[in-house]
Motif scaffolding. Structure first.
Motif, short mmCIF file in Angstrom:
data_model
loop_
_atom_site.label_atom_id
_atom_site.label_comp_id
_atom_site.label_asym_id
_atom_site.label_seq_id
_atom_site.Cartn_x
_atom_site.Cartn_y
_atom_site.Cartn_z
N ASP A 198 33.20 64.62 55.32
CA ASP A 198 33.25 65.88 54.59
C ASP A 198 32.25 66.89 55.14
N CYS A 199 31.03 66.41 55.38
CA CYS A 199 29.96 67.30 55.83
C CYS A 199 30.16 67.73 57.28
N ARG A 231 25.29 72.34 52.37
CA ARG A 231 26.42 71.41 52.22
C ARG A 231 25.89 69.97 52.12
N ALA A 232 24.93 69.61 52.96
CA ALA A 232 24.37 68.26 52.93
C ALA A 232 23.68 67.97 51.60
N VAL A 260 23.50 62.47 55.48
CA VAL A 260 24.20 62.34 54.21
C VAL A 260 24.61 60.88 54.00
N LYS A 275 24.33 69.33 48.71
CA LYS A 275 25.36 69.22 47.68
C LYS A 275 25.98 67.82 47.70
N LEU A 276 26.01 67.20 48.87
CA LEU A 276 26.58 65.87 49.03
C LEU A 276 25.51 64.78 48.85
N GLU A 277 24.35 65.17 48.29
CA GLU A 277 23.24 64.26 48.01
C GLU A 277 22.59 63.72 49.28
N GLY A 278 22.54 64.60 50.29
CA GLY A 278 21.88 64.27 51.54
C GLY A 278 20.55 64.98 51.66
N GLY A 293 24.67 58.18 58.95
CA GLY A 293 25.00 59.47 58.34
C GLY A 293 24.20 60.65 58.85
N SER A 323 29.49 57.67 53.14
CA SER A 323 30.82 57.97 52.59
C SER A 323 31.15 59.45 52.61
N ARG A 324 30.11 60.32 52.74
CA ARG A 324 30.33 61.76 52.74
C ARG A 324 30.22 62.38 54.13
#
Length: 474
Positions: free
Chosen positions: A365-366, A419-420, A358, A422-425, A390, A361-362
């Motif tokens: 969260d992930c 989840r990844a 990811v 959704k976080l643009e991963g 990341g 910066s995310r």
């Protein structure tokens, strides 16, 4: 975001194609002892580090030259038979499994350095040479090849999966470090892509197309890669933290401040405990970061001091420094032994590996939500990560005879991937899609992009003989 294409991706579809006896006879006539149908040899080439169980290939051809590869592919094409390239066998996603039958094409004997161009910082090698062998061959030049996926993988396999690893945060991945290729096509022709020049605008970028194609578009027979000067000074450090979050926050701030750290690896407390038992180390059984700094003695000292200050803000403690090669090797043993230590911690288990990546910066969260889910599941696991870019890996340690454990692990993996995304991963930062992540490709790229990939595959491999059944279904 697209809806998931499947609830769980548990097992590959095994749709074996018949391998004609005439092909086996033709291969033995052409290759002699280089072609084997022995059960033990076939079984060795019919498994990797994934948890999938698939029937072995019908035969194994040991190629020793580009001509051997071209002849084997040409014969396979004549009989419409799948060809699966094989290097070191260290893949984690089922890349080399013969899900549609066929023959395994082992290039491990093609392990020579063909040319070193030290002035241009490049080297051209055959696909079977491993990263450790390559660095041993070129060490007298004062240069090194930095891509380190952990396993002593072959350069051909690393190219095919677009591998990266512990040094990627500073030196990039195989995508940035492969300049040119020689490739055998599905018809048995030999083509070359790219040059040793640093840049080119000549036509389609076929090199980038082949890097990461996982053996589905061609068999790589030569690779030209970038080299880098050995750093004047190298220092490594381990720092323990009171929590995974503290370690991750330290990493994020280090990267965002622009510290040119060469490696920064996360190992959670479960994995530290496993590595201590496996390698007889005495590491503090807390989450830790394993870091390495490259540069001049002054710059290395400055980098390390900056990171130590950042770490102290998040409760980092017990810094242990290493400046000699022997000390660094001891520290990096903790990282490189993580997979094997984990598997040995539960005898008879199989590891189902994740590979999400990811934006930095995310990362917190992930990662933190995923740790909480995994802890709640009761499934034993290990956790390591190239957190500087990341990328992190859970390894769910399942009893392969217990379908419920496999289902639980795959459900955790699916939640993690969703989840990844959704976080643009991405669902795979470095392992590749293979078999295991096929169910997530549409979710990540969209149906239109996968259709374009299918169009390319059909154009370059109309008989679908090159590692079929991987990445996506035709």
């Amino acid at each position: 975001m697209n809806a998931p294409t499947a609830t769980l991706h548990l097992l590959p579809e095994v749709n074996q194609r018949e391998v004609p006896a005439a092909l086996i006879e033709a291969l033995k006539a052409r290759f002699g002892d280089q072609c084997s149908t022995a059960q033990a040899v076939r079984e060795q080439h019919g498994r990797d580090e994934s948890s999938f169980e698939v029937p072995p290939p019908a035969a194994v051809v040991f190629a020793e030259s580009t001509t051997d590869v071209a002849d084997a592919v040409r014969l396979a094409s004549q009989y419409d038979t799948p060809v699966i390239p094989f290097g070191a066998g260290s893949s984690l996603e089922g890349h080399l499994l013969a899900v549609q039958g066929g023959i395994s094409l082992d290039v491990s004997r093609m392990n020579q350095v063909l040319s070193i161009n030290a002035d241009d910082l490049t080297v051209t090698v055959q696909p079977g040479i491993t990263r450790k062998q390559l660095n041993e061959e070129i060490k007298a030049t004062g240069l090194f090849f930095p891509i380190d996926p952990g396993a002593d993988a072959s350069i051909g396999g690393m190219t095919a999966t677009r591998a990266s690893g512990t040094n990627a945060v500073r030196y990039g991945t195989m995508r940035e470090n492969v300049l040119a290729l020689e490739v055998v096509t599905a018809s048995g022709d030999v083509i070359r892509t790219g040059t040793r020049a640093k840049k080119s605008s000549a036509g389609y970028d076929l090199t980038r197309l082949m890097v990461g194609s996982e053996g589905t578009l061609g068999v790589i027979t030569e690779i030209t890669v970038r080299l880098y000067p050995l750093p004047e000074a190298v220092s490594a450090a381990i720092c323990s933290f009171p929590s995974i979050e503290a370690a991750v926050r330290t990493t994020i701030q280090t990267i965002q401040l622009g510290v040119p750290i060469a490696r920064v690896e996360l190992i959670d407390h479960n994995t530290v405990r496993m590595v201590n038992a496996y390698a007889k180390l005495g590491l503090r059984e807390e989450p830790l970061l394993l870091m390495e700094f490259h540069g001049s003695p002054t710059s290395v000292k400055e980098q390390a001091e900056t990171v130590q200050e950042i770490a102290s803000e998040f409760g980092g403690n017990a810094f242990e420094w290493a400046s000699t090669p022997e000390e660094r090797t001891r520290l990096w043993t903790a990282r490189h032994n993580a997979y094997f230590a984990a598997v040995q911690s539960r005898p008879g288990c199989k590891a189902i590996s994740t590979d999400t990546c990811v934006p930095i910066s995310r990362l917190a969260d992930c990662l933190l939500d995923s740790v909480a889910e995994t802890d709640a599941s009761g499934i034993p696991y290990f956790l390591v990560g190239h957190v500087g870019d990341g990328n992190f890996h859970f390894g769910y340690l399942i009893n392969p005879e217990d379908p419920k454990e496999r289902e639980t692990a795959e459900a955790l993996n699916q939640k993690l991937v969703m989840r990844a995304l959704k976080l643009e991963g991405t669902c795979t930062g470095e392992h590749g899609v293979g078999l295991h992540k096929m169910g997530f490709l549409v979710d990540e790229t969209g149906a239109g992009a996968v259709d374009m990939m299918r169009t390319i595959k059909r154009a370059l491999d109309p008989k679908n003989i090159l590692n079929p059944g991987k990445i996506f279904a035709l």
